[in-house]
Design a protein around this motif. Sequence first.
Motif, short mmCIF file in Angstrom:
data_model
loop_
_atom_site.label_atom_id
_atom_site.label_comp_id
_atom_site.label_asym_id
_atom_site.label_seq_id
_atom_site.Cartn_x
_atom_site.Cartn_y
_atom_site.Cartn_z
N ILE A 38 0.84 -1.20 0.00
CA ILE A 38 0.00 0.00 0.00
C ILE A 38 0.88 1.25 0.00
N GLN A 39 0.48 2.22 -0.82
CA GLN A 39 1.30 3.41 -1.07
C GLN A 39 0.80 4.62 -0.28
N PRO A 40 1.72 5.44 0.22
CA PRO A 40 1.29 6.70 0.86
C PRO A 40 0.78 7.69 -0.19
N LEU A 41 -0.25 8.44 0.18
CA LEU A 41 -0.75 9.50 -0.69
C LEU A 41 0.24 10.65 -0.74
N GLY A 70 17.10 8.23 -3.84
CA GLY A 70 16.16 8.93 -2.97
C GLY A 70 16.32 8.54 -1.52
N VAL A 71 16.48 7.23 -1.28
CA VAL A 71 16.67 6.76 0.09
C VAL A 71 17.99 7.27 0.66
N ARG A 115 9.43 -2.85 -1.06
CA ARG A 115 9.05 -3.65 0.11
C ARG A 115 10.24 -4.39 0.71
N GLU A 116 11.09 -4.97 -0.15
CA GLU A 116 12.15 -5.85 0.33
C GLU A 116 13.43 -5.11 0.67
N GLN A 117 13.76 -4.05 -0.08
CA GLN A 117 15.03 -3.36 0.14
C GLN A 117 14.93 -2.18 1.11
N TYR A 118 13.76 -1.56 1.19
CA TYR A 118 13.64 -0.34 1.98
C TYR A 118 12.42 -0.36 2.90
N MET A 122 9.39 2.89 3.56
CA MET A 122 8.22 2.77 2.69
C MET A 122 7.21 3.90 2.87
N GLY A 123 7.15 4.45 4.07
CA GLY A 123 6.22 5.56 4.31
C GLY A 123 6.59 6.83 3.56
N GLY A 124 7.81 6.87 3.02
CA GLY A 124 8.25 8.04 2.28
C GLY A 124 8.44 7.78 0.79
N ILE A 125 8.00 6.60 0.32
CA ILE A 125 8.17 6.24 -1.09
C ILE A 125 6.80 5.92 -1.69
#
Length: 217
Positions: A38-41, A70-71, A115-118, A122-125
């Motif tokens: 699930i993606q942040p808006l 980005g990360v 999901r797997e690397q970061y 995830m809350g910022g992607i």
Amino acid sequence: NLNRHLTEPEIKDNIEFINTEITAKNEELAAAGHEADIQPLLSLDPDKKRITLIARFDPAKGMDKAMEMGVLTRRKMRALGVAEEELPEIVIVGNGSGDDPDGKWMYPKVLRLRREQYPEEMGGITVMRLRHNYDAINALMSRSTIVMQTSDAEGLETRVSDAIKHGKPVVVSNRGGIKTQVVEGKSGIVLDYDQPGYDLDRGATFMAGLLTDRQAY
């Protein structure tokens, strides 16, 4: 419509279009048991910092490198003491189109990478394959702070010129014709993909610097 002037209400409406697309996709992901994807808006705050890649979901577009850079940028900003709420959104977005044969399988691949690397980021992607809408892409560029273009192979990438026309600094690869579109140090920087790690650390340092120094930006 990628480059016409948008009013503030038009920008807001088109960011909301993107969020509507994200919401619909999130419902689909939840129904399929993929809650982790699930993606942040996107924030509607015009002052929210955002680093963006706009490209078809094509294996040559270097979406893995954009996400990594980005990360790295967010991590460098944390190390400088920047608060979590001040860190930039990482947005990787593409329009679905007739010349997008790889999109259907590439999109899940990019979700899996997130999901797997970061997992801690995830809350910022946000990763989203949108319905075709040039006004929405225009609005996203208007509300981006920096635009990335990290292709492994390229001809001439029009999104780079679009971003520069929008007055946005760009961080781009030196593949194909992209390096001819950027005046190094003025409209952005060109990463040397022949360097170890694709020169992503230099790109992240550049972005973190611009995002924490308004005068430099």
